[in-house]
Each structure stands twice: as C-alpha cells, then as structure tokens.
Enzyme design. Sequence first.
Site, mmCIF file in Angstrom:
data_model
loop_
_atom_site.group_PDB
_atom_site.id
_atom_site.type_symbol
_atom_site.label_atom_id
_atom_site.label_comp_id
_atom_site.label_asym_id
_atom_site.label_seq_id
_atom_site.Cartn_x
_atom_site.Cartn_y
_atom_site.Cartn_z
ATOM 1 C CG HIS A 35 -8.131 -6.228 8.816
ATOM 2 N ND1 HIS A 35 -8.301 -6.268 7.447
ATOM 3 C CD2 HIS A 35 -7.401 -5.115 9.063
ATOM 4 C CE1 HIS A 35 -7.704 -5.223 6.902
ATOM 5 N NE2 HIS A 35 -7.143 -4.511 7.853
ATOM 6 C CG ASP A 148 1.157 -2.743 7.611
ATOM 7 O OD1 ASP A 148 1.546 -2.763 6.434
ATOM 8 O OD2 ASP A 148 0.000 -3.040 7.948
ATOM 9 N NE ARG A 185 -2.866 0.977 -0.688
ATOM 10 C CZ ARG A 185 -2.611 1.631 0.458
ATOM 11 N NH1 ARG A 185 -1.982 1.037 1.440
ATOM 12 N NH2 ARG A 185 -3.004 2.886 0.598
HETATM 13 O O1 PAF Z 1 -2.736 -0.112 9.073
HETATM 14 C C1 PAF Z 1 -3.755 0.578 8.841
HETATM 15 O O2 PAF Z 1 -4.802 0.067 8.412
HETATM 16 C C2 PAF Z 1 -3.706 2.080 9.065
HETATM 17 O O3 PAF Z 1 -2.457 2.607 8.780
HETATM 18 C C3 PAF Z 1 -4.171 2.484 10.476
HETATM 19 C C4 PAF Z 1 -3.244 1.941 11.558
HETATM 20 C C5 PAF Z 1 -5.585 1.992 10.728
HETATM 21 C C6 PAF Z 1 -4.173 4.017 10.610
HETATM 22 O O4 PAF Z 1 -5.027 4.619 9.702
#
Ligand code: PAF
Length: 202
Positions: A35, A148, A185
């Site tokens: 992130h 993702d 996770r």
């Molecule tokens: O990848 C994520 O954390 C979620 O799927 C997102 C893009 C914030 C949508 O809730």
Amino acid sequence: IIKTITDIREVIKTWQAAGETVAFVPTMGNLHAGHLQLVRRAKENANRVVVSIFVNPTQFGVGEDFEAYPRTELEDQEKLKKEGADLLFLPSVIDVYSSEANTNITVAGLSEAYCGAFRPGHFSGVATVVCKLFNIVQPNVALFGRKDFQQLTIIKMMVRDLNIPVEIIGVDTVRDPSGLAMSSRNGYLTEDEKKVASMIYY
Ligand code: PAF
C-alpha cells in the site's frame, strides 16, 4: 482525516479550483509495504494524495472474513502520515451505502472467471464501491496493485465502459524476501503456510 462525503467534496473542490491534481489510493486498511508503495507512486503522479480506508461489505461473500478482516486504523494513520499522504478518507458504511440503493455495477464476463468463479458477487462489490469512491473523490489518477491483477483489469474495463475521467495506474507487487506477495490477509497464514504460499510467484 475526513469521514463524510460532504466534507471530502469540499476539500477536493478547493484543491481542484487552485489547479491541483489529485491521486487516489483506495484501500481496505491494514496497510503494508505494498500500500505504501502505491502512496509513493501516487505522490509522483499528482499534487495531492487521497487514501481511503473502507472495509467494503459488498465484496465479501457469505461466510467470508468481513467481521474478522484486520482493522488497524491508528497504525494505518501513522504510516500514512509518515509517507506524506494529504488526506485520509474514512467513510462509514451508512454514508457509502444508502439503505435505498438499487444500483450495482458488474463488468460482465471477467467478473465471473478465475477468482470470480469461487467468489460470486465479489467483483461486482469491488466495481460498485470503486465507482462510488471515484464519484466521491473525483481524482485525476487512481492507483491499484498489480498483485490483484483481475481486480485491476476489471477496474480498467469499468472506467473505459462508463467513460469515467480517471487514469488508472497499476503498480508492481511488493514482496517479502521469501517472494510472498504482501497482503493484508497474509496474517491469517502460519509460518508453514507462508512457505508454501511463497511458491506461488505470479
Ligand atoms: O484491493 C482492495 O483493497 C479493495 O478491493 C478495494 C479496491 C479498496 C475496493 O474495496
């Protein structure tokens, strides 16, 4: 830190009126190095960086981990402050989803394949909340992890199909030294499971 749609719109309107561009990083919190990499890339692509933390109920299926999903708001705030994000948006479920809402977004086809085949409705929940967040924040660019990859592709298709005026930037996966992709996770895995999971490289 802003918690309501009305307030965030006000702040962003002021920035955009001053000619500043906005990069947006939507997250569900429990922030890790992946992130923070998105936040760094966001800073390179706009004058202002907005991060949202919203554990989106509509992307969790029955029996999935919505209740147990790790919520670490205070630690997340500290990390974002250190990284130099400008604004953290922390909306409530009631603010995002009115009880009268009847509209969902589904990117047909890809949403039912691969991961979607095992998680019915998941990608509709993702597309719907991301579309709503785009409408709330109205960013110039938005950043998502390539980890993702199916989600990233679905979001790019949604933006194309609905003519949403935002540029989507995919950011490379950040990995643990073992090769395991960083994920909120991963905390669910035992040390042995982490070793096995690190073999799944792409
Ligand atoms: O990848 C994520 O954390 C979620 O799927 C997102 C893009 C914030 C949508 O809730």
